[in-house]
Scaffold this active site. Structure first.
Site, PDB file in Angstrom:
ATOM      1  N   CYS A  45       0.822  -1.210   0.000  1.00 19.91           N
ATOM      2  CA  CYS A  45       0.000   0.000   0.000  1.00 19.91           C
ATOM      3  C   CYS A  45       0.857   1.261   0.000  1.00 19.91           C
ATOM      4  O   CYS A  45       0.475   2.281  -0.581  1.00 19.91           O
ATOM      5  CB  CYS A  45      -0.932  -0.004   1.208  1.00 19.91           C
ATOM      6  SG  CYS A  45      -2.152  -1.338   1.194  1.00 19.91           S
ATOM      7  N   ASP A 139     -23.193  10.776 -10.857  1.00 16.62           N
ATOM      8  CA  ASP A 139     -24.533  10.416 -10.396  1.00 16.62           C
ATOM      9  C   ASP A 139     -24.502   9.601  -9.115  1.00 16.62           C
ATOM     10  O   ASP A 139     -25.532   9.124  -8.643  1.00 16.62           O
ATOM     11  CB  ASP A 139     -25.283   9.650 -11.488  1.00 16.62           C
ATOM     12  CG  ASP A 139     -24.596   8.345 -11.877  1.00 16.62           C
ATOM     13  OD1 ASP A 139     -23.502   8.054 -11.362  1.00 16.62           O
ATOM     14  OD2 ASP A 139     -25.172   7.605 -12.707  1.00 16.62           O
TER      15      ASP A 139
END
Length: 222
Positions: A45, A139
């Site tokens: 990570c 959206d």
């Protein structure tokens, strides 16, 4: 909670390294990428967060906001950011969510509902399912979901490629073929009749099969 493409991305409030946000308000009219991490100070990570910082301008040009997530508290995020800067050459220049109560992770189906306790007592292996990428449209619906194992670094160039295809499909009635890159030929969407396609593409198309109608990309150079 099980989520899939087309679902509304769960809204939430959370503390981040750039202040408290309400997620849908933070997205606004933009696109967003939410990507999660099992714990702070994890090796794979660390490389991913540094790479995302370096290519953030590529996301900015596409009007895409980036936000990371880990269950560690904010002070750990701050310390980790320095490590990332030192080892990767760039610190996160986007917010990181401190999901210390696991609320966001649970809402997005990344951790089970019974996950509880002090997040810093959990090992990365206990959070191995926090290796997700969600692409979310203006959206507020989920457009893409990816899940990676802990040992495999994520390919964020591929995320950019998919965003290019998603944004093109959102404004034109097309689909993209395998290995598509910006400027490559595209496919007329199956929902478009030949009659409508002739109106959109008066010069016609190449169709090796009736259902496979190939045209130049609307964004290809003239």
């Amino acid at each position: 909670m099980t989520l899939t493409i087309g679902d509304t991305a769960p809204d939430f409030e959370a503390d981040t390294t750039e202040g408290r946000i309400r997620f849908h308000d933070w997205i606004g009219d933009s696109w967003a990428v939410l990507f999660s991490h099992p714990r702070d100070f994890t090796p794979v990570c660390t490389t991913e967060l540094g790479y995302m910082a370096k290519i953030k301008p590529d996301f900015d040009r596409r009007d895409v906001k980036i936000i990371g997530l880990s269950v560690d508290p904010l002070d750990n995020h701050v310390s980790w950011a320095q490590d990332i800067a030192d080892t990767q050459g760039a610190a996160p220049n986007y917010p990181m969510i401190a999901d210390t109560d696991f609320a966001v992770s649970k809402a997005y189906g990344m951790l089970p509902a019974d996950a509880a306790g002090d997040p810093t007592d959990r090992t990365p292996a206990q959070n191995a399912t926090l290796r997700n990428v969600f692409v979310i449209g203006p959206d507020k619906t989920i457009k893409l979901m990816l899940i990676y194992p802990m040992t495999i670094g994520r390919n964020f160039d591929e995320v950019l490629r998919v965003i290019d295809a998603l944004q093109l499909a959102a404004t034109h009635k097309i689909a993209t073929p395998a290995q598509w890159r910006q400027g490559d030929d595209v496919i007329i969407a199956g929902s478009v009749s030949d009659e409508e396609a002739h109106q959109i593409y008066p010069n016609g198309w190449h169709a090796p099969r009736p259902y496979l109608r190939i045209v130049p990309s609307p964004l290809s150079p003239a």
